[in-house]
Design a protein around this motif. Structure first.
Motif, short mmCIF file in Angstrom:
data_model
loop_
_atom_site.label_atom_id
_atom_site.label_comp_id
_atom_site.label_asym_id
_atom_site.label_seq_id
_atom_site.Cartn_x
_atom_site.Cartn_y
_atom_site.Cartn_z
N LYS A 11 -26.83 -9.10 -80.87
CA LYS A 11 -27.13 -8.48 -79.69
C LYS A 11 -28.55 -7.82 -79.55
O LYS A 11 -29.23 -8.06 -78.30
N ARG A 12 -28.96 -7.13 -80.35
CA ARG A 12 -30.12 -6.77 -80.83
C ARG A 12 -31.46 -7.81 -80.55
O ARG A 12 -32.53 -7.52 -80.12
N HIS A 13 -30.89 -8.82 -81.19
CA HIS A 13 -32.07 -9.96 -81.45
C HIS A 13 -32.15 -10.52 -79.96
O HIS A 13 -33.28 -10.72 -79.49
N ALA A 14 -31.00 -10.65 -79.19
CA ALA A 14 -31.09 -11.11 -77.85
C ALA A 14 -31.91 -10.14 -76.76
O ALA A 14 -32.75 -10.61 -75.96
N LYS A 15 -31.82 -8.87 -77.03
CA LYS A 15 -32.45 -7.75 -76.25
C LYS A 15 -33.96 -8.00 -76.44
O LYS A 15 -34.75 -7.99 -75.65
N GLN A 16 -34.32 -8.38 -77.84
CA GLN A 16 -35.70 -8.24 -78.14
C GLN A 16 -36.41 -9.85 -77.62
O GLN A 16 -37.44 -9.80 -77.04
N LEU A 17 -35.33 -10.87 -77.73
CA LEU A 17 -35.80 -12.10 -77.12
C LEU A 17 -36.16 -12.02 -75.70
O LEU A 17 -37.27 -12.74 -75.32
N ALA A 18 -35.32 -11.28 -74.97
CA ALA A 18 -35.25 -11.28 -73.60
C ALA A 18 -36.65 -10.36 -73.24
O ALA A 18 -37.60 -10.75 -72.16
N GLU A 27 -29.48 -14.96 -70.61
CA GLU A 27 -30.24 -16.23 -71.06
C GLU A 27 -30.38 -16.09 -72.53
O GLU A 27 -30.55 -16.94 -73.27
N ALA A 28 -30.99 -14.80 -72.93
CA ALA A 28 -31.31 -14.61 -74.20
C ALA A 28 -29.98 -14.63 -75.10
O ALA A 28 -29.99 -15.13 -76.21
N LEU A 29 -29.02 -13.96 -74.61
CA LEU A 29 -27.87 -13.84 -75.24
C LEU A 29 -27.15 -15.43 -75.53
O LEU A 29 -26.84 -15.85 -76.70
N ASP A 30 -27.26 -16.34 -74.73
CA ASP A 30 -27.05 -17.75 -74.71
C ASP A 30 -27.79 -18.35 -75.68
O ASP A 30 -27.31 -19.30 -76.50
N GLN A 31 -29.23 -18.13 -75.75
CA GLN A 31 -29.95 -18.71 -76.89
C GLN A 31 -29.41 -18.38 -78.16
O GLN A 31 -29.51 -19.30 -78.96
N ASP A 40 -22.20 -20.98 -75.76
CA ASP A 40 -23.06 -20.07 -75.20
C ASP A 40 -22.58 -18.80 -75.55
O ASP A 40 -21.80 -18.53 -76.39
N TRP A 41 -22.87 -17.23 -75.35
CA TRP A 41 -22.58 -16.36 -75.62
C TRP A 41 -21.08 -15.95 -75.26
O TRP A 41 -20.33 -15.36 -76.36
N SER A 42 -20.43 -16.57 -74.30
CA SER A 42 -18.94 -16.33 -73.95
C SER A 42 -18.12 -17.05 -75.08
O SER A 42 -17.08 -16.33 -75.33
#
Length: 237
Positions: A11-18, A27-31, A40-42
């Motif tokens: 999740k931290r990686h996704a926030k940084q990616l966003a 979108e970042a979470l799905d990536q 996807d994230w779900s």
């Protein structure tokens, strides 16, 4: 499937990616999920709920148990407590979450990330974020429901912050008595002293629990410690 990192790290990686790519968080979470091999994230979250250690822990809990979950901030202790609450219904228990740390919307947002996203009025878990939360308040709120309740309290040290409340050890003894007499399971989420970060230990233990006031830690039947994606489960001798 085993994740490359703990879910909170993903999740931290996704926030940084966003932030870095100026895209929406979902979108970042799905990536991130795609890189982990999921649609996807779900899809990732659904698989995480199947692999979580909460299922193993739940299988070890017994009526009357008082359980401690300890970790430094950001290592998943609150998430683990909420996962146990989410699993309780499948084990014929009513779940209660008492939080002095988060408001109700925050708690349900965390449940939604675990896949438990239901409309108000149909939610199987009772969430209480009153400022009055203490052992007596919790016991009165639950009443006497033999064998039905799993109670998650977030978190241990905040029960000790109001001078009008009984001493922390008195509150823990009251909760332990309630658990034994009613058949409930009581889970306390706990802070770990920041001095642990300077130690060479790979996992915190009872000696690392932050205790501003005395507490007999043998009151806890099970202890779960988390650090860097690893978990250690202990049973009192």
């Amino acid at each position: 499937m085993r994740f490359s990192s703990p879910i909170y790290t993903l999740k931290r990686h996704a926030k940084q990616l966003a932030r870095d790519n100026d895209i929406k968080l979902h979108e970042a979470l799905d990536q991130v999920a795609t890189k982990e091999g999921f649609n996807d994230w779900s899809h990732l979250a659904a698989n995480f709920s199947k692999a979580t250690p909460a299922r193993k822990i739940m299988g070890q809990l017994r009526s009357g148990d008082m359980v401690l979950i300890g970790a430094r901030p950001g290592h998943g202790k609150t998430l683990l407590g909420l996962e146990l609450a989410a699993l309780a219904e499948k084990n014929n228990r009513k779940s209660y979450v008492f939080s002095l740390e988060y408001n109700e919307a925050d708690v349900w947002d965390r449940f939604a990330k675990l896949g438990l996203d239901q409309e108000a009025g149909t939610r199987p878990i009772v969430v209480d974020t009153s400022d009055e939360i203490c052992a007596a308040y919790i016991i009165e709120r639950l009443g006497y429901r033999p064998g039905e309740a799993l109670v998650v309290i977030d978190y241990l040290q905040l029960l000790d912050q109001r001078r009008s409340n009984p001493a922390l050890e008195d509150q823990m003894r009251a909760l332990k008595t309630f658990a034994v007499e009613s058949g409930a399971i009581v889970v306390l989420i706990s802070q770990i002293d920041r001095a642990f970060d300077l130690s060479s230990s790979a996992m915190p233990g009872l000696g690392d629990i932050r205790l501003p006031n005395p507490l007999e830690l043998s009151l806890f039947d099970k202890r779960c410690f988390l650090h860097d994606g690893d978990i250690q489960i202990e049973t009192a001798a």
